[in-house]
Design an enzyme around this catalytic site. Sequence first.
Site: not given
Length: 251
Positions: A70, A152
């Site tokens: 992420c 993400c």
Amino acid sequence: MATSQSLSQAAGAPGRKRFFSTFCPPQVLDKDCQKIQEAFIKSFTSKDPCNVTEQDYQLFIELTNEIVPCDKTVFWSKTKELAHQYTEIQQEMFTLENTLLGYIVDGLRWCGDAGSSEINYKSCPDWREECFNNSVSVFWNAVSKRFAEDACGVVHVVLNGSLIKAFDEKSTFGRVEIRNLHPQKVHTLQAWVMHSIGGIASISCSSSSIFNLKTIINERNITFTCQDNYRRGTCMGAKCSMRTFAANEGA
Ligand code: ZNA
């Protein structure tokens, strides 16, 4: 027909053997690499090079199965060189081409032929002039979609502020990547608007092209932030190296 580098040239003609051995980066195990390259070749061989589908690349995409952490995804549009100079220095950041999905055929062209199970080493259709659903364009649409779906946290995009359309809705970034971000996973899109060597600084974060991007992103319930880097020596991202821009500005 396209004249840019083909798979055969990349491999060194006749080259099939060399192509196989250089297909994957060294960290990928031989046996996985063999499977991945077979799946890749099967995606487009024995098919009309103007009639390839994203489904054709699904097995290849499933086998590559690489996770970008992420906050570390970097998209780019009309800024390929700069984005890759950046991830070269910021080794924890990844463009699509820094992952297996994009790495193996970046900069290449390839296609098959409906009447043969071989790779067509002679010529492939040009995506601008001949057909939209060609093996190369469909591939980039499919892998760009997957790369965006997997992202993400904060995602980043490097845009070219020396072009009138720093954000182009028809680009792969505009058509595919932003449309396939999952708002449940991606909370922010951070745009970096960069101005290139000797180019005009025509677009800034407050221009209408960027506003258009902000609108699309906000409609998708994702926060949009934008940073202008038009001045010499300005850094991209918190930890960037001045060398990135010294090199890019080329004095
Ligand atoms: N590595 C690539 O060649 C590539 C990468 C091609 C297309 C997309 N991508 C993804 S999407 C990349 O990881 C970026 O995040 C995004 C950049 O795509 P873009 O927004 O369309 O940016 P661009 O600068 O207009 O195009 C990138 C390159 O792809 C250029 O060399 C174009 O000539 C070429 N290209 C663009 N559209 C197509 C294409 N090649 C084949 N078919 C297309 N439809």
